[in-house]
Structures are given as structure tokens and as C-alpha cells.
Design an enzyme around this catalytic site. Sequence first.
Site, PDB file in Angstrom:
ATOM      1  N   MET A 162      -9.767  -0.373  14.029  1.00  0.00           N
ATOM      2  CA  MET A 162      -9.218   0.621  14.945  1.00  0.00           C
ATOM      3  C   MET A 162      -8.018  -0.118  15.592  1.00  0.00           C
ATOM      4  O   MET A 162      -7.657   0.618  16.629  1.00  0.00           O
ATOM      5  CB  MET A 162     -10.437   1.212  15.923  1.00  0.00           C
ATOM      6  CG  MET A 162     -11.455   2.073  15.373  1.00  0.00           C
ATOM      7  SD  MET A 162     -12.601   2.430  16.394  1.00  0.00           S
ATOM      8  CE  MET A 162     -13.675   3.528  15.509  1.00  0.00           C
TER       9      MET A 162
ATOM     10  N   GLU B  78     -17.046  -1.497   9.698  1.00  0.00           N
ATOM     11  CA  GLU B  78     -16.597  -0.155  10.264  1.00  0.00           C
ATOM     12  C   GLU B  78     -14.942   0.100  10.180  1.00  0.00           C
ATOM     13  O   GLU B  78     -14.396  -0.951   9.818  1.00  0.00           O
ATOM     14  CB  GLU B  78     -16.860  -0.124  11.908  1.00  0.00           C
ATOM     15  CG  GLU B  78     -16.551   1.112  12.411  1.00  0.00           C
ATOM     16  CD  GLU B  78     -17.175   2.248  11.787  1.00  0.00           C
ATOM     17  OE1 GLU B  78     -16.989   2.882  10.874  1.00  0.00           O
ATOM     18  OE2 GLU B  78     -18.275   2.880  12.506  1.00  0.00           O
TER      19      GLU B  78
ATOM     20  N   ASN C 131     -21.643   0.770  22.737  1.00  0.00           N
ATOM     21  CA  ASN C 131     -22.005   2.095  22.687  1.00  0.00           C
ATOM     22  C   ASN C 131     -22.235   2.916  23.956  1.00  0.00           C
ATOM     23  O   ASN C 131     -21.716   4.044  24.154  1.00  0.00           O
ATOM     24  CB  ASN C 131     -23.146   2.422  21.814  1.00  0.00           C
ATOM     25  CG  ASN C 131     -22.860   1.947  20.218  1.00  0.00           C
ATOM     26  OD1 ASN C 131     -23.854   1.634  19.526  1.00  0.00           O
ATOM     27  ND2 ASN C 131     -21.572   2.315  20.019  1.00  0.00           N
TER      28      ASN C 131
ATOM     29  N   GLY D  11     -21.466   3.845  11.969  1.00  0.00           N
ATOM     30  CA  GLY D  11     -21.331   5.324  11.846  1.00  0.00           C
ATOM     31  C   GLY D  11     -20.243   6.095  11.134  1.00  0.00           C
ATOM     32  O   GLY D  11     -20.386   6.954  10.571  1.00  0.00           O
ATOM     33  N   ILE D  12     -19.069   5.723  11.614  1.00  0.00           N
ATOM     34  CA  ILE D  12     -18.033   6.178  10.951  1.00  0.00           C
ATOM     35  C   ILE D  12     -17.974   6.201   9.292  1.00  0.00           C
ATOM     36  O   ILE D  12     -17.775   6.965   8.642  1.00  0.00           O
ATOM     37  CB  ILE D  12     -16.919   5.941  11.581  1.00  0.00           C
ATOM     38  CG1 ILE D  12     -16.733   6.280  12.926  1.00  0.00           C
ATOM     39  CG2 ILE D  12     -15.506   6.380  10.795  1.00  0.00           C
ATOM     40  CD1 ILE D  12     -15.553   5.847  13.823  1.00  0.00           C
TER      41      ILE D  12
ATOM     42  N   HIS E 195     -26.319   0.424  12.484  1.00  0.00           N
ATOM     43  CA  HIS E 195     -26.750  -0.743  13.125  1.00  0.00           C
ATOM     44  C   HIS E 195     -27.098   0.202  14.427  1.00  0.00           C
ATOM     45  O   HIS E 195     -27.235   1.134  14.756  1.00  0.00           O
ATOM     46  CB  HIS E 195     -25.620  -1.664  13.693  1.00  0.00           C
ATOM     47  CG  HIS E 195     -24.608  -0.734  14.542  1.00  0.00           C
ATOM     48  ND1 HIS E 195     -24.453  -0.439  15.733  1.00  0.00           N
ATOM     49  CD2 HIS E 195     -23.280  -0.230  14.094  1.00  0.00           C
ATOM     50  CE1 HIS E 195     -23.474   0.195  15.981  1.00  0.00           C
ATOM     51  NE2 HIS E 195     -22.738   0.188  15.046  1.00  0.00           N
ATOM     52  N   GLY E 196     -28.244  -0.681  15.267  1.00  0.00           N
ATOM     53  CA  GLY E 196     -28.741  -0.157  16.435  1.00  0.00           C
ATOM     54  C   GLY E 196     -27.905  -0.113  17.279  1.00  0.00           C
ATOM     55  O   GLY E 196     -26.692  -0.656  17.459  1.00  0.00           O
TER      56      GLY E 196
ATOM     57  N   GLN F  70     -15.680   0.135  18.934  1.00  0.00           N
ATOM     58  CA  GLN F  70     -16.006  -1.207  18.504  1.00  0.00           C
ATOM     59  C   GLN F  70     -15.209  -1.641  17.218  1.00  0.00           C
ATOM     60  O   GLN F  70     -14.399  -2.763  17.051  1.00  0.00           O
ATOM     61  CB  GLN F  70     -17.494  -1.472  18.138  1.00  0.00           C
ATOM     62  CG  GLN F  70     -18.100  -1.433  19.376  1.00  0.00           C
ATOM     63  CD  GLN F  70     -19.671  -1.606  19.160  1.00  0.00           C
ATOM     64  OE1 GLN F  70     -20.368  -2.618  19.646  1.00  0.00           O
ATOM     65  NE2 GLN F  70     -20.429  -0.597  18.599  1.00  0.00           N
TER      66      GLN F  70
END
Length: 208
Positions: A85, A82, A15, A151-152, A9-10, A21
Site C-alpha cells: 500500500m 499482502e 487492526n 485478508g485482501i 493471520h490473527g 498494514q
Amino acid sequence: MPTIYLTRHGETEWNLENRLQGWQDSPLTAKGRSHAEKLGRRLQDIPFQAVYSSPSERAYQTAQLICDGWSTPIETDDRLKEIHMGEWEGQTRETIEQHDLEGYSAFWKTPHLYISKTGENFDVLKNRLLACFKDIQLKHQEETVLIVTHGIAINVLLAHFKGNGLDQLWMSSPFIHGTSLTIIESTEQGYSIVLEGDMKHIDRESVL
């Protein structure tokens, strides 16, 4: 076997604030939206038969911006979310490090040993991502697919495709910028990485 175009994603407001997130969300920044539109223009001549997105708003909105004007519908799949967390979500990295130094250190330094108190471990993330990829592989043989995720999640996939264990997770790939492009070719023997974390659709100055 399908060819899979994979992107993150952008950029989001969290971020910029250095907040984790996970399954929570924050809006795309103007830069995040612009980069998604530029990736869409880069991919406009690729004949995608399917587009999949994480249901998180930042990923789905990125997919919408990339696919603006396309006829291919966007399907969401929870398995593309994602890593969860738990209680860390919405907190800054600095705050987490101050209050849970042991867990934070394990997350970044020894991810294969990391055990989440209220979220997911990396092996859980890996298993659901690979299950999703297997289903896409079976459903879209000989087709070209776009996936918008996180990302992860992309780091975990790339480590697996390279044959690396979770202990090498953060050493397996370049930094995965928002809207970076990775291309994976699926074969009967496994997956082959054609392109990794590429940002050619963005000027270097605006990546940093």
C-alpha cells in the site's frame, strides 16, 4: 491435485487501530494469538504435507501458533504477502480518506480502476498470488497444504476462483476475519471452493 486450506493471520494491534498494514507489520493481539491456537486445534488431525506462510511477522507468527507441535515445517513465500500500500501503510483509514479521497474511494469502490501512487495495483497482487498457487499445485499434487496469508489477498483469490472480475472484488466473499478458514480444492479444470471464511473454531461473541 492438492487441497489447500487457506487462512488469514490473527488480529493485530493495527487492526484494532484501523491502520492499513500492507507490507508493514504490527504484533498480534492476545485475541489474535488465541484464535490462531484454536484454529490449530481444529486442524490438528488434518495430515498436512506442507505449510506456507507470508513472510510478514503477523502471518508467520499465526502459522507458528497454528502448527505448534506439528512436524510439518513452515515455508515462507514473498508472493503471499499482502498488497503493498505504499505511503498509506501505517496510516489510519480516516487519515488516508482525508488526504487522498480519490485514491481511497477507488480502492474500496472501484478496485478495478485503482492505481497506486507508491504501492501495488490489484492486478499485480492477483498475478503474484496465482503464480504462487500454480507452483504449489505442481509441487504438491494429491497433497494437503496450509497457507497463511492476508485478508485482501484472500479476497482477490476468492474473486478469481469464482470467475469474478476485480470490479466485484468486495462483493465476492463474506468478510474474511482473522484465522477464518477457507478450503480450496485444486482440479485440472481450476479451483473449487469447499469452505469460505468459516469461523466455527471461535465463539460468535469473540469474532466480532
